[in-house]
Design a protein around this motif. Structure first.
Motif, PDB file in Angstrom:
ATOM      1  N   TYR B 316       0.853  -1.184   0.000  1.00 57.36           N
ATOM      2  CA  TYR B 316       0.000   0.000   0.000  1.00 57.36           C
ATOM      3  C   TYR B 316       0.885   1.228   0.000  1.00 57.36           C
ATOM      4  O   TYR B 316       1.715   1.409   0.883  1.00 57.36           O
ATOM      5  N   MET B 317       0.746   2.074  -1.044  1.00 59.33           N
ATOM      6  CA  MET B 317       1.625   3.242  -1.118  1.00 59.33           C
ATOM      7  C   MET B 317       0.861   4.552  -1.105  1.00 59.33           C
ATOM      8  O   MET B 317       1.403   5.597  -1.445  1.00 59.33           O
ATOM      9  N   GLY B 318      -0.384   4.494  -0.707  1.00 58.57           N
ATOM     10  CA  GLY B 318      -1.178   5.713  -0.641  1.00 58.57           C
ATOM     11  C   GLY B 318      -1.922   5.941  -1.935  1.00 58.57           C
ATOM     12  O   GLY B 318      -3.042   5.466  -2.093  1.00 58.57           O
ATOM     13  N   ASP B 319      -1.252   6.654  -2.871  1.00 55.58           N
ATOM     14  CA  ASP B 319      -1.941   6.943  -4.126  1.00 55.58           C
ATOM     15  C   ASP B 319      -2.062   5.719  -5.015  1.00 55.58           C
ATOM     16  O   ASP B 319      -2.973   5.625  -5.824  1.00 55.58           O
ATOM     17  N   ILE B 320      -1.157   4.794  -4.859  1.00 59.30           N
ATOM     18  CA  ILE B 320      -1.259   3.572  -5.671  1.00 59.30           C
ATOM     19  C   ILE B 320      -1.099   2.336  -4.798  1.00 59.30           C
ATOM     20  O   ILE B 320      -0.642   2.412  -3.653  1.00 59.30           O
ATOM     21  N   LEU B 321      -1.488   1.217  -5.405  1.00 55.84           N
ATOM     22  CA  LEU B 321      -1.219  -0.083  -4.783  1.00 55.84           C
ATOM     23  C   LEU B 321      -0.216  -0.768  -5.686  1.00 55.84           C
ATOM     24  O   LEU B 321      -0.381  -0.788  -6.905  1.00 55.84           O
ATOM     25  N   ARG B 322       0.788  -1.305  -5.085  1.00 60.37           N
ATOM     26  CA  ARG B 322       1.860  -1.905  -5.867  1.00 60.37           C
ATOM     27  C   ARG B 322       1.845  -3.398  -5.605  1.00 60.37           C
ATOM     28  O   ARG B 322       2.070  -3.847  -4.488  1.00 60.37           O
ATOM     29  N   ALA B 323       1.548  -4.169  -6.665  1.00 59.34           N
ATOM     30  CA  ALA B 323       1.487  -5.619  -6.504  1.00 59.34           C
ATOM     31  C   ALA B 323       2.719  -6.252  -7.136  1.00 59.34           C
ATOM     32  O   ALA B 323       3.074  -5.915  -8.270  1.00 59.34           O
ATOM     33  N   VAL B 324       3.383  -7.101  -6.380  1.00 59.26           N
ATOM     34  CA  VAL B 324       4.499  -7.861  -6.935  1.00 59.26           C
ATOM     35  C   VAL B 324       3.952  -9.230  -7.335  1.00 59.26           C
ATOM     36  O   VAL B 324       3.297  -9.902  -6.529  1.00 59.26           O
ATOM     37  N   LEU B 325       4.174  -9.609  -8.586  1.00 57.66           N
ATOM     38  CA  LEU B 325       3.570 -10.835  -9.117  1.00 57.66           C
ATOM     39  C   LEU B 325       4.642 -11.832  -9.536  1.00 57.66           C
ATOM     40  O   LEU B 325       5.762 -11.448  -9.873  1.00 57.66           O
ATOM     41  N   ARG B 326       4.223 -13.117  -9.513  1.00 64.41           N
ATOM     42  CA  ARG B 326       5.099 -14.139 -10.098  1.00 64.41           C
ATOM     43  C   ARG B 326       4.590 -14.403 -11.494  1.00 64.41           C
ATOM     44  O   ARG B 326       3.486 -14.881 -11.679  1.00 64.41           O
ATOM     45  N   VAL B 327       5.398 -14.009 -12.477  1.00 61.26           N
ATOM     46  CA  VAL B 327       4.992 -14.148 -13.869  1.00 61.26           C
ATOM     47  C   VAL B 327       6.121 -14.811 -14.637  1.00 61.26           C
ATOM     48  O   VAL B 327       7.276 -14.408 -14.490  1.00 61.26           O
ATOM     49  N   ALA B 328       5.780 -15.817 -15.396  1.00 62.01           N
ATOM     50  CA  ALA B 328       6.756 -16.500 -16.256  1.00 62.01           C
ATOM     51  C   ALA B 328       8.022 -16.879 -15.502  1.00 62.01           C
ATOM     52  O   ALA B 328       9.132 -16.670 -15.970  1.00 62.01           O
ATOM     53  N   GLY B 329       7.829 -17.406 -14.328  1.00 64.29           N
ATOM     54  CA  GLY B 329       8.955 -17.985 -13.600  1.00 64.29           C
ATOM     55  C   GLY B 329       9.736 -17.015 -12.741  1.00 64.29           C
ATOM     56  O   GLY B 329      10.509 -17.428 -11.897  1.00 64.29           O
ATOM     57  N   SER B 330       9.558 -15.697 -12.924  1.00 62.24           N
ATOM     58  CA  SER B 330      10.278 -14.777 -12.049  1.00 62.24           C
ATOM     59  C   SER B 330       9.278 -14.045 -11.161  1.00 62.24           C
ATOM     60  O   SER B 330       8.137 -13.803 -11.561  1.00 62.24           O
ATOM     61  N   ASP B 331       9.693 -13.722  -9.945  1.00 62.27           N
ATOM     62  CA  ASP B 331       8.716 -13.109  -9.037  1.00 62.27           C
ATOM     63  C   ASP B 331       9.056 -11.663  -8.723  1.00 62.27           C
ATOM     64  O   ASP B 331       8.972 -11.216  -7.603  1.00 62.27           O
ATOM     65  N   ASP B 332       9.487 -10.903  -9.777  1.00 67.27           N
ATOM     66  CA  ASP B 332       9.692  -9.472  -9.550  1.00 67.27           C
ATOM     67  C   ASP B 332       8.890  -8.651 -10.554  1.00 67.27           C
ATOM     68  O   ASP B 332       9.263  -7.543 -10.886  1.00 67.27           O
ATOM     69  N   PHE B 333       7.822  -9.201 -11.031  1.00 60.88           N
ATOM     70  CA  PHE B 333       6.962  -8.495 -11.984  1.00 60.88           C
ATOM     71  C   PHE B 333       6.060  -7.562 -11.178  1.00 60.88           C
ATOM     72  O   PHE B 333       5.380  -7.962 -10.247  1.00 60.88           O
ATOM     73  N   VAL B 334       6.080  -6.275 -11.542  1.00 67.38           N
ATOM     74  CA  VAL B 334       5.348  -5.294 -10.740  1.00 67.38           C
ATOM     75  C   VAL B 334       4.153  -4.759 -11.520  1.00 67.38           C
ATOM     76  O   VAL B 334       4.229  -4.526 -12.727  1.00 67.38           O
TER      77      VAL B 334
END
Lengths: 417, 366
Positions: B316-334
């Motif tokens: 939770y960043m206030g103005d936005i929500l930042r989701a970190v996702l696991r996509v295509a084998g790597s888990d730093d997709f934002v």
């Protein structure tokens, strides 16, 4: 509106804040004091005590007062006596004292004391003391018959003065005053060595300081701006003299500059100088200036370097980008910022030069001697009080210099490294 | 990239190279033209050659080869004090032994201006940065922001047409920096001066500049207006250096015009726009901005490929929500979501499908 009267702040439990602060820090302060105590004691014992003792010696000499008690008592009773014609009682006291000196073997020390202001008294006293036991009254005639010098008003003034343990006499002597038959007066020109030497010492020290500044400035700048590896090498070259004995450094200048030395031989070989016209650069003032400039150079380089090192190159760049030529940049921007270093280095070199002894003693010859050599000369002759008086005058001059510096530049702006 | 210097350019770098040691090049074949009145920013990581370029322009470094022209005149041999270029330094470089007024009068004095003219100009320059009341202070008595204003006023007081700024706001705190960015921008607009600005702060570059030159490895990677730089990076360095960026490695499966179909290493197919991709089968790095990633099916364009994703965490960043996702084998997709009323709140572990408009996914050189 806020309350105008300041209220005394207290801690939560009601104690005054200042007291609480002092209490809280007392342990730390005590520990800090104990840590510096050895150094404090060392400085006290090896610096302040000797200087205090020296200052005392410059006013004090009991050589005559102790060995001539009768005369001392007579002088105390007759403060307004006529030195041109002292009465028989004075001569009687003198003969009494001379006899005692012969017994107690204090003729030398008493004669030396009076000799400070009246020359020739040591031999006079010795002859008088040997004869004293056989003299018959009236003593005035007897003494004057033995040596007419006993009637000299200057001698009687000198003995009166010497009968006091504390006297400003040594300062008068160090200021080229002389005790004549009429009292203290300016000495003859050829005898006025002390003030002349003071003046010469300050002049030579000034020349050395200027030379050091001129030589050190580019070196310090180079040290401050070169890349690390090169400046470290240069720094070693600057510090090399510190690791070499002062004696070696000075004698190497003798090898270089003496009349049959390296420099003269080269000049002759190149035909620049006739073999008979070899330059005398050693055992005179030139030798003193050259060798001392070399010896004192690091004391100028290091403070300059420490100041220059922290001047960011962007100042010069800013000045250049603002339209200043490199000379204007140096004069208006760089030089003013190095002033604390220049001041510190100059003060250090000047003070060291004023009191320098060994180099002028070795390479100064007759012409390149400084006031410190004279102090050493008087010490070697056991003229402690006169040496102390000259040294005290030197100290006073340096303190005055320091005071002027503080008024002009400010001691807090000094930077030694 | 190379752009031939235009003849009408106010500042031109023409095949400029710079080497300090004779072994390696710090600036490799720089060609750049800056128009009169432009605000150009040189942006890049430290050691990318941007400051060296600025120093060559100011005259503190000499170009090893090539030519630098100012208003059509070659200036390689002109010493810095004759270039008439204003410069603002990172540490302000205000002369500590002079007052603010003396600092400002210095460039006028060395130009031999009369006292009354000097005073008028100094007053005008100080008024410009609202610092006239500080005229008798010394730099040490001023705060960082105040010193920066004085440095700015000093660089402008002699009316240079070109002003260089070397990370001038680097030492200020964030709030003051943003305020000063705004002020510098306004001065630039009001005075019509040309500004060359060096920074490593991409936010600063994007908000202030007309054009940004992104430097890396002694070369300009991309020279473009801020919006183009952010939205249409031309290579993977620029994409990663400017803003936050998701990268997916894959190979080109199909290439028709600038439409590319990319097969990721884990097998999924995604849509992308080919940027500097030449042929099928080539390795590629697909770059997608986090705020352009969508997870609601109704928001995705028709026919867009979607891929499986698992939520790792949501910040939770206030103005936005930042989701970190696991996509295509790597888990730093934002993925960034606006914090609007009724926004779907994702939770860690949740399985979703994400997708994007093909224009937002840029297939770049790996």
């Amino acid at each position: 509106m806020a309350e105008a009267t300041p209220t005394l702040l207290t801690t939560a439990d009601g104690r005054p804040l200042k007291a609480a602060l002092a209490e809280a820090q007392v342990r730390a302060k005590r520990r800090a004091f104990l840590l510096v105590l050895p150094l404090l004691a060392f400085v006290l014992l090896t610096f302040l005590v000797p200087i205090g003792y020296m200052l005392k010696r410059s006013f004090e000499h009991d050589g005559f007062a102790n060995s001539a008690p009768a005369l001392r008592a007579w002088f105390a009773e007759n403060p307004g006596f006529d030195p041109a014609d002292p009465p028989e009682a004075a001569y009687a006291a003198l003969v009494d004292d001379l006899a005692r000196m012969q017994v107690e073997r204090t003729t030398g020390i008493a004669g030396t004391r009076v000799n400070y202001s009246v020359s020739g008294t040591i031999s006079l006293f010795k002859a008088g003391a040997r004869a004293a036991a056989d003299l018959q009254p009236p003593f005035k005639e007897a003494l004057l018959a033995a040596d007419a010098k006993w009637g000299s008003p200057a001698l009687w003034r000198g003995m009166e003065s010497a009968s006091h343990v504390y006297t400003p006499e040594f300062y008068l002597v160090a200021a080229d005053r002389k005790l004549t038959d009429e009292g203290w007066a300016r000495g003859e020109d050829k005898e006025r060595i002390y003030l002349y030497l003071f003046f010469k010492t300050f002049l030579i020290s000034g020349i050395i300081t200027v030379l050091c500044l001129l030589l050190a400035f580019p070196v310090a700048h180079l040290l401050a701006t070169l890349p690390m590896a090169k400046s470290a090498l240069l720094m070693i070259l600057v510090l090399l003299p510190f690791w070499t004995s002062l004696l070696v450094r000075t004698t190497s200048w003798i090898v270089l500059l003496q009349e049959q030395g390296v420099v003269n031989n080269m000049l002759v070989a190149m035909g620049l100088v006739d073999d008979k016209g070899r330059l005398s650069m050693m055992y005179n003032m030139t030798g003193t200036i050259v060798a001392m400039t070399h010896v004192l150079l690091p004391f100028m380089i290091l403070p300059l370097y420490s100041v220059m090192k922290v001047i960011p190159p962007s100042y010069a760049r800013a000045a250049r980008s603002l339209g200043a030529t490199s000379w204007t940049t140096f004069r208006r921007v760089y030089l003013p910022q190095t002033l604390p270093g220049i001041a510190a280095g100059s003060l250090l070199v000047f003070i060291l030069a004023v009191g320098y002894y060994i180099t002028p003693a070795l390479v100064g010859g007759a012409d390149g001697q400084l006031i410190s050599n004279l102090i050493a000369f008087h010490m070697s002759k056991s003229n402690w009080s006169l040496a102390a008086a000259i040294a005290a005058m030197l100290l006073a001059a340096i303190l005055a210099l320091y005071w002027i510096y503080d008024r002009l530049v400010g001691i807090d702006r000094l930077k030694f490294g | 990239m190379t752009v031939e210097p235009r003849n009408d350019a106010y500042v031109a770098f023409d095949h400029v190279q710079k080497s300090y040691d004779g072994v390696s090049l710090v600036v490799k074949d720089l060609n750049l033209s800056i128009a009169k009145g432009e605000f150009l920013t040189m942006l890049g990581p430290s050691g990318s050659g941007k400051t060296t370029c600025l120093m060559m322009l100011a005259g503190f470094e000499t170009a090893t080869s090539g030519e630098i022209r100012l208003d059509g005149r070659p200036i390689n041999q002109v010493p810095p004090h004759k270039r008439g270029i204003g410069m603002v330094f990172q540490n302000y470089a205000l002369f500590p032994h002079m007052t603010v007024g003396e600092n400002l009068a210095f460039p006028l004095e060395v130009r031999g201006m009369s006292k009354s003219d000097r005073e008028a100009k100094v007053k005008r320059a100080l008024d410009m940065v609202q610092m006239f009341s500080f005229i008798n202070r010394r730099p040490a008595q001023l705060s960082g922001g105040q010193q920066q204003r004085i440095a700015l006023a000093r660089a402008l007081v002699f009316d240079p047409a070109l002003v260089l700024m070397d990370e001038p706001l680097g030492a200020l705190d964030k709030q003051l920096r943003e305020h000063m960015q705004f002020e510098i921008k306004h001065l630039h607009e009001n005075l019509g001066i040309t500004v060359v600005y060096v920074t490593h702060d991409q936010g600063e570059a994007l908000t202030m500049s007309d054009r940004v030159a992104v430097f890396n490895d002694g070369k300009i990677q991309q020279l473009a207006p801020p919006a183009d730089l952010y939205e249409r990076p031309e290579n993977s360095f620029v994409a990663q250096f400017i803003g936050e960026n998701n990268k997916l490695l894959g190979t080109i499966e199909e290439l028709t015009g600038d439409k590319a179909l990319v097969r990721l290493r884990t097998g999924e197919l995604i849509d992308a726009t080919a940027v500097n991709i030449k042929e099928k089968g080539q390795q590629t790095l697909v770059s997608i901005r986090p705020e352009r990633v969508e997870f609601k099916p109704e928001m995705m364009p028709e026919g867009a490929h979607t891929i499986e994703a698992e939520v790792v965490e949501v910040i939770y960043m206030g103005d936005i929500l930042r989701a970190v996702l696991r996509v295509a084998g790597s888990d730093d997709f934002v993925m960034k979501m606006r914090n609007t009323l009724g926004q779907t709140r994702l939770t860690a572990g949740q399985k979703i499908k994400v997708g994007w408009h093909p224009q937002d996914a840029r297939a770049l050189d790996p």
